[in-house]
Scaffold this motif. Structure first.
Motif, PDB file in Angstrom:
ATOM      1  N   UNK A   3     -11.714 -54.164  27.200  1.00 43.66           N
ATOM      2  CA  UNK A   3     -12.621 -54.346  26.069  1.00 43.66           C
ATOM      3  C   UNK A   3     -11.907 -55.139  24.982  1.00 43.66           C
ATOM      4  N   UNK A   4     -12.694 -55.787  24.141  1.00 39.64           N
ATOM      5  CA  UNK A   4     -12.138 -56.595  23.051  1.00 39.64           C
ATOM      6  C   UNK A   4     -12.862 -56.274  21.750  1.00 39.64           C
ATOM      7  N   UNK A   5     -12.095 -55.930  20.721  1.00 36.60           N
ATOM      8  CA  UNK A   5     -12.611 -55.829  19.362  1.00 36.60           C
ATOM      9  C   UNK A   5     -12.163 -57.061  18.597  1.00 36.60           C
ATOM     10  N   UNK A   6     -13.122 -57.806  18.076  1.00 37.56           N
ATOM     11  CA  UNK A   6     -12.852 -59.079  17.409  1.00 37.56           C
ATOM     12  C   UNK A   6     -13.133 -58.915  15.917  1.00 37.56           C
ATOM     13  N   UNK A   7     -12.091 -59.023  15.097  1.00 38.70           N
ATOM     14  CA  UNK A   7     -12.214 -58.862  13.647  1.00 38.70           C
ATOM     15  C   UNK A   7     -12.111 -60.226  12.959  1.00 38.70           C
ATOM     16  N   UNK A   8     -12.953 -60.436  11.965  1.00 39.24           N
ATOM     17  CA  UNK A   8     -12.891 -61.672  11.190  1.00 39.24           C
ATOM     18  C   UNK A   8     -14.276 -62.217  10.925  1.00 39.24           C
ATOM     19  N   UNK A   9     -14.331 -63.174  10.019  1.00 37.01           N
ATOM     20  CA  UNK A   9     -15.589 -63.828   9.698  1.00 37.01           C
ATOM     21  C   UNK A   9     -15.306 -65.291   9.429  1.00 37.01           C
ATOM     22  N   UNK A  10     -16.359 -66.100   9.465  1.00 39.80           N
ATOM     23  CA  UNK A  10     -16.191 -67.523   9.230  1.00 39.80           C
ATOM     24  C   UNK A  10     -17.351 -68.298   9.808  1.00 39.80           C
ATOM     25  N   UNK A  11     -17.297 -69.616   9.716  1.00 37.33           N
ATOM     26  CA  UNK A  11     -18.431 -70.447  10.135  1.00 37.33           C
ATOM     27  C   UNK A  11     -18.780 -70.355  11.617  1.00 37.33           C
ATOM     28  N   UNK A  12     -17.831 -69.928  12.451  1.00 35.43           N
ATOM     29  CA  UNK A  12     -18.117 -69.851  13.888  1.00 35.43           C
ATOM     30  C   UNK A  12     -18.709 -68.511  14.315  1.00 35.43           C
ATOM     31  N   UNK A  13     -18.986 -67.620  13.368  1.00 32.28           N
ATOM     32  CA  UNK A  13     -19.511 -66.303  13.729  1.00 32.28           C
ATOM     33  C   UNK A  13     -20.802 -66.390  14.551  1.00 32.28           C
ATOM     34  N   UNK A  14     -21.796 -67.185  14.142  1.00 31.80           N
ATOM     35  CA  UNK A  14     -23.025 -67.259  14.960  1.00 31.80           C
ATOM     36  C   UNK A  14     -22.773 -67.814  16.358  1.00 31.80           C
ATOM     37  N   UNK A  15     -21.911 -68.828  16.444  1.00 32.16           N
ATOM     38  CA  UNK A  15     -21.617 -69.438  17.741  1.00 32.16           C
ATOM     39  C   UNK A  15     -20.924 -68.444  18.672  1.00 32.16           C
ATOM     40  N   UNK A  16     -19.986 -67.674  18.135  1.00 34.72           N
ATOM     41  CA  UNK A  16     -19.281 -66.694  18.967  1.00 34.72           C
ATOM     42  C   UNK A  16     -20.212 -65.563  19.378  1.00 34.72           C
ATOM     43  N   UNK A  17     -21.081 -65.134  18.465  1.00 37.91           N
ATOM     44  CA  UNK A  17     -22.041 -64.087  18.809  1.00 37.91           C
ATOM     45  C   UNK A  17     -22.967 -64.553  19.920  1.00 37.91           C
ATOM     46  N   UNK A  18     -23.384 -65.816  19.862  1.00 38.01           N
ATOM     47  CA  UNK A  18     -24.247 -66.368  20.913  1.00 38.01           C
ATOM     48  C   UNK A  18     -23.498 -66.449  22.235  1.00 38.01           C
ATOM     49  N   UNK A  19     -22.212 -66.804  22.180  1.00 42.31           N
ATOM     50  CA  UNK A  19     -21.419 -66.877  23.406  1.00 42.31           C
ATOM     51  C   UNK A  19     -21.295 -65.503  24.060  1.00 42.31           C
ATOM     52  N   UNK A  20     -21.044 -64.487  23.246  1.00 41.61           N
ATOM     53  CA  UNK A  20     -20.954 -63.120  23.770  1.00 41.61           C
ATOM     54  C   UNK A  20     -22.264 -62.722  24.443  1.00 41.61           C
ATOM     55  N   UNK A  21     -23.382 -63.080  23.809  1.00 45.46           N
ATOM     56  CA  UNK A  21     -24.686 -62.755  24.374  1.00 45.46           C
ATOM     57  C   UNK A  21     -24.958 -63.536  25.661  1.00 45.46           C
ATOM     58  N   UNK A  22     -24.683 -64.840  25.629  1.00 46.99           N
ATOM     59  CA  UNK A  22     -24.957 -65.691  26.793  1.00 46.99           C
ATOM     60  C   UNK A  22     -24.158 -65.261  28.023  1.00 46.99           C
ATOM     61  N   UNK A  23     -22.925 -64.767  27.778  1.00 43.11           N
ATOM     62  CA  UNK A  23     -22.070 -64.348  28.887  1.00 43.11           C
ATOM     63  C   UNK A  23     -22.272 -62.879  29.254  1.00 43.11           C
ATOM     64  N   UNK A  24     -23.253 -62.238  28.595  1.00 44.00           N
ATOM     65  CA  UNK A  24     -23.566 -60.826  28.865  1.00 44.00           C
ATOM     66  C   UNK A  24     -22.338 -59.934  28.698  1.00 44.00           C
ATOM     67  N   UNK A  25     -21.653 -60.108  27.566  1.00 42.97           N
ATOM     68  CA  UNK A  25     -20.418 -59.363  27.310  1.00 42.97           C
ATOM     69  C   UNK A  25     -20.567 -58.321  26.205  1.00 42.97           C
ATOM     70  N   UNK A  26     -21.796 -58.011  25.841  1.00 42.33           N
ATOM     71  CA  UNK A  26     -22.003 -57.095  24.718  1.00 42.33           C
ATOM     72  C   UNK A  26     -21.365 -55.725  24.950  1.00 42.33           C
ATOM     73  N   UNK A  27     -21.218 -55.318  26.210  1.00 50.43           N
ATOM     74  CA  UNK A  27     -20.598 -54.027  26.503  1.00 50.43           C
ATOM     75  C   UNK A  27     -19.077 -54.092  26.502  1.00 50.43           C
ATOM     76  N   UNK A  28     -18.532 -55.294  26.386  1.00 55.18           N
ATOM     77  CA  UNK A  28     -17.079 -55.465  26.430  1.00 55.18           C
ATOM     78  C   UNK A  28     -16.506 -56.067  25.152  1.00 55.18           C
ATOM     79  N   UNK A  29     -17.265 -56.866  24.431  1.00 60.78           N
ATOM     80  CA  UNK A  29     -16.782 -57.559  23.237  1.00 60.78           C
ATOM     81  C   UNK A  29     -17.598 -57.101  22.034  1.00 60.78           C
TER      82      UNK A  29
END
Length: 393
Positions: free
Chosen positions: A243-269
């Protein structure tokens, strides 16, 4: 000693420059009286360490003071600024602030020393205040600022010293100004030692076999978090439990959230946003994580890591580390000794290294060596004492 400490935005700007806090706290503990002067004041100010105060002057309110005082020497200072025409406008903006501070200092006890972080307009402000008041000044250079020419020769000549937080940064600076230009010193940033309460049990004992990863940093291209998210997808496809806990904020937050969703990683990231450094330190010390991952990339043109304080803090708390071979990271993470290093921009290399650290013995050995390394070479109290000695000459 009375010290003026110039920053880009600290204590404003959220978590930006929060890595300065241990240094400020330790300098204050040594009896230094510190005033902080930020160039930008956006948002709510962070609480300052005991013994550290915030100066009242700001860029927005300093023009009137400049017009009233018309400080002698300003003309000569402007002639110095013209040596870097590309950044003349940005440098000139800080002159009213420097004049306002100098005017206020005339009615106060003078500063024994002025120290600025970054070789950019922050240190131009330090140079200007020094020019107007006679107080000596010094500079800490970090990473990108050694690649953007900003009165480098004038600052090297006039500063008591320029400190570089990584040897790679000093080498890049010397390529531009030549060796022997001023007093250049290598001195890392430091972190407070963090004691782990109870180390995490080996995999397979008490908590199952999940390898718990954590990363922390601004969500910017240089941090390379997208490669780590991709690595999490590869690890899942290999059947590896992590599992991965990702801490931080910035302009890439929406892009990273979309990547997590697209890769079906919500249960891991899990993306947590910004958390105070003290809160992260508590989770590290409590043994909530096994491995800290820093997937930074080199974007060229000097856009890369210095020596990341977030990695130091994790190592100090006893976490094993996987990081990329960029910027000054190899000065902190020695591959196979204090952590694992991999090429940047490679999700596969990150996944391979993470998987290696499922080995309890390897993870424990690297973590222990990393902790010793940080507490020996990057201890905030030791670094602050060395910095103070440089300021005192």
């Amino acid at each position: 000693m009375r010290l003026l400490y110039i920053t880009a935005s600290y204590p404003f700007g959220g978590s930006a420059e929060s890595f300065l806090e241990p240094e400020l706290a330790e300098l204050a503990a040594l009896g230094v009286r510190i005033d902080v002067l930020p160039m930008r004041r956006t948002g709510v100010a962070r609480a300052l360490p005991p013994g550290v105060t915030l100066r009242a002057e700001s860029l927005a309110g300093s023009v009137r003071t400049t017009l009233r005082h018309r400080a002698r020497g300003t003309g000569a200072l402007l002639r110095v600024l013209r040596q870097s025409p590309r950044v003349l406008a940005r440098n000139s903006v800080v002159i009213p602030l420097a004049v306002a501070v100098a005017a206020s200092i005339a009615d106060e006890e003078p500063y024994d020393h002025i120290h600025a972080h970054w070789l950019s307009h922050t240190s131009t402000c330090a140079l200007a205040i020094s020019h107007l008041t006679g107080s000596p000044f010094s500079i800490t250079a970090h990473r990108w600022d050694v690649y953007v020419e900003n009165l480098f020769h004038a600052k090297a000549e006039r500063a008591v010293f320029i400190r570089f937080i990584a040897r790679a940064c000093r080498a890049a600076f010397e390529e531009r100004v030549g060796e022997g230009a001023g007093r250049l010193v290598d001195l890392h940033m430091g972190v407070e030692s963090s004691e782990r309460v109870d180390g995490p049990p080996p995999l397979g004992q008490e908590r199952g076999t999940t390898l718990r990863l954590v990363t922390a940093g601004s969500l910017l291209p240089v941090k390379g978090q997208r490669h780590l998210v991709e690595a999490m997808s590869l690890l899942r496809d290999r059947g590896f439990d992590t599992t991965l806990d990702l801490y931080g904020d910035g302009p890439l937050a929406p892009e990273l959230a979309a990547q997590v969703s697209d890769l079906a990683l919500a249960d891991r990231v899990t993306m947590h946003g910004v958390r105070p450094r003290s809160e992260l330190a508590t989770t590290y010390a409590a043994g909530q994580y096994d491995v800290f991952v820093m997937p930074s990339v080199d974007l060229g043109g000097g856009v890369h890591e210095g020596v990341p304080v977030s990695v130091m803090e994790a190592m100090s708390a006893g976490l094993a580390v996987v990081a990329t071979e960029t910027g000054g990271i190899p000065e902190l993470v020695v591959d196979g000794v204090t952590g694992l290093l991999v090429p940047d921009k490679s999700a596969a290399a990150l996944a391979d290294a993470i998987q290696r650290l499922s080995d309890d013995e390897l993870r424990s050995t690297l973590a222990a060596a990393g902790t010793r390394h940080v507490r020996t070479e990057f201890d905030a109290a030791t670094v602050a004492a060395q910095l103070l000695a440089l300021m005192q000459g």
